[in-house]
Design an enzyme around this catalytic site. Sequence first.
Site, mmCIF file in Angstrom:
data_model
loop_
_atom_site.group_PDB
_atom_site.id
_atom_site.type_symbol
_atom_site.label_atom_id
_atom_site.label_comp_id
_atom_site.label_asym_id
_atom_site.label_seq_id
_atom_site.Cartn_x
_atom_site.Cartn_y
_atom_site.Cartn_z
ATOM 1 N N ASP A 208 0.792 -1.224 0.000
ATOM 2 C CA ASP A 208 0.000 0.000 0.000
ATOM 3 C C ASP A 208 0.822 1.271 0.000
ATOM 4 O O ASP A 208 0.414 2.296 -0.533
ATOM 5 C CB ASP A 208 -0.952 0.018 1.205
ATOM 6 C CG ASP A 208 -0.203 0.244 2.512
ATOM 7 O OD1 ASP A 208 0.712 -0.558 2.815
ATOM 8 O OD2 ASP A 208 -0.509 1.224 3.214
ATOM 9 N N ASP B 176 5.862 0.295 3.118
ATOM 10 C CA ASP B 176 6.187 -0.903 3.889
ATOM 11 C C ASP B 176 5.938 -2.142 3.027
ATOM 12 O O ASP B 176 5.747 -2.033 1.817
ATOM 13 C CB ASP B 176 5.375 -0.944 5.188
ATOM 14 C CG ASP B 176 3.873 -0.795 4.933
ATOM 15 O OD1 ASP B 176 3.442 -1.060 3.790
ATOM 16 O OD2 ASP B 176 3.138 -0.424 5.862
ATOM 17 N N TYR C 299 -5.228 0.596 9.427
ATOM 18 C CA TYR C 299 -6.417 0.757 8.596
ATOM 19 C C TYR C 299 -7.679 0.356 9.336
ATOM 20 O O TYR C 299 -8.499 -0.410 8.850
ATOM 21 C CB TYR C 299 -6.260 -0.027 7.287
ATOM 22 C CG TYR C 299 -5.231 0.610 6.379
ATOM 23 C CD1 TYR C 299 -5.501 1.797 5.706
ATOM 24 C CD2 TYR C 299 -3.964 0.049 6.225
ATOM 25 C CE1 TYR C 299 -4.551 2.404 4.896
ATOM 26 C CE2 TYR C 299 -3.008 0.649 5.418
ATOM 27 C CZ TYR C 299 -3.313 1.819 4.757
ATOM 28 O OH TYR C 299 -2.359 2.427 3.965
ATOM 29 N N GLU D 168 5.778 9.818 2.751
ATOM 30 C CA GLU D 168 5.421 8.465 2.311
ATOM 31 C C GLU D 168 4.387 8.513 1.188
ATOM 32 O O GLU D 168 3.361 9.185 1.301
ATOM 33 C CB GLU D 168 4.867 7.652 3.479
ATOM 34 C CG GLU D 168 4.648 6.182 3.138
ATOM 35 C CD GLU D 168 4.332 5.330 4.348
ATOM 36 O OE1 GLU D 168 4.540 4.101 4.284
ATOM 37 O OE2 GLU D 168 3.880 5.883 5.376
#
Length: 504
Positions: A83, A86, A234, A476
Amino acid sequence: MPAASRSVKEMAAAAVVLAMLLSSAAAAAAQHDYGDALHKCILFFEGQRSGRLPPDQRVRWRRDSGLHDGAAAGVDLTGGYYDAGDNVKFGFPMAFTATLMSWGLIDFGRSFGPHMEEARKAVRWATDYLMKATAKPNTVYVQVGDAFRDHACWERPEDMDTPRTVYKVDPSHPGSDVAAETAAALAAASIVFRESDPAYSKRLLDRAVAVFEFADKHRGPYSSSLHAAVCPCYCDYSGYQDELLWGAAWLHKASRRREYREYIKRNEVVLGASDAINEFGWDNKHAGINVLISKEVLMGKDEYFQSFRVNADNFMCTLLPGISNHPQIQYSPGGLLFKVGSSNMQHVTQLSFLLLAYSNYLSHAGGRVSCGSSAASPVQLRRVAKRQVDYILGDNPLRMSYMVGYGARFPRRIHHRASSLPSVAAHPARIGCKAGAAYYASPAPNPNLLVGAVVGGPSDASDAFPDARAVFQQSEPTTYINAPLMGLLAYFSAHPNPAESGGD
């Protein structure tokens, strides 16, 4: 805040921002190559791939990874996307990413031009995985990888040795939110592949029907069933009700079956269609639901859904400073749409996409946005959306692009394991969990350019950006930042003048 309580200074500031947002885009149109930015936006997804990479892989510094994902549970869960920066595969944001990529292709397909095929491939890399994750009836595999163990390491995906734990939702452990979002993704993608691959399109739609039935029959949030695994990364803070409406809306659009129209009618109030209408993202689908369903009203197909049109109008009014008496979203001095929290660019691209989509629905219907005593034209909505895209590409106080590889100045130290560590080609020996810390802490630029990645960007209203790997809130990238940007860039590559209307 209500208009009556706004100070003269605040109203003047809003007028300045409005002038900036609605100014002529002619200069920016001459500066930005939206087609090049679109190509790079799509290319980013190849850098996020998990699984066995195909021969036509263009991001050559990446290698195969996660080749045994799912094996411990006796299923094949290879493939899909990481996603962000990571090495965990989170099903909830991956499904949302696929839904938004598909929506862009559905609404602006002709504008993709020579980039259509690579865009479809980006969608299919996600949907092929989602088909694997839903192959077992009444079960959705929603995550591969232990987020806490993964986040404690700074490793290349090719080297990762943290647990590839598999998490699922089923009748005993419901997850209506993630399951309904997965159904939405499969349904939307079925429209994308309807002409180019009818057999695949049918399989996607059939699976979407089954997965939605499971989501609706076994209700409950996956954040409760799998709290320790999916939170806080999430967690679904908004509840699962919005995803059920969202899934039904996409199934209605894809199948044209009356049962989904009736489902929306029957559950509009029960599932809170008018709740939190000013939010849209991987967690909260309300604004997206209202915009998507409003097309039915604007095209004269279903007057019953008029309340969704009203909600969509009200949402649009909050994005137009100085236009209405509605509470307003915040903009930075440089003109960037801003919401409190991390990874602000997700809000920028997702809300801008809704502005553009709704503007085209209005254009085709000859409509305008009603904002109390004032109104806004579709052109005004497109100008606001275009201003946000141009900000991302470099029209901002720092004169830097927030897309890696686009423009002369862009982020060089993004929070991304694979990008910041030497490639396997450059460093064949394994780099262990803790050995990567030296690269994480290094002030040097990342050795591998993750071309097309759009980072979180300025995290406050000051337009500041540190370009620091450790500040993940700003540095990120995520798939769900780029997903709606695909449609935006495609549209503006074909229609750089916001006064034009060009939706499919």
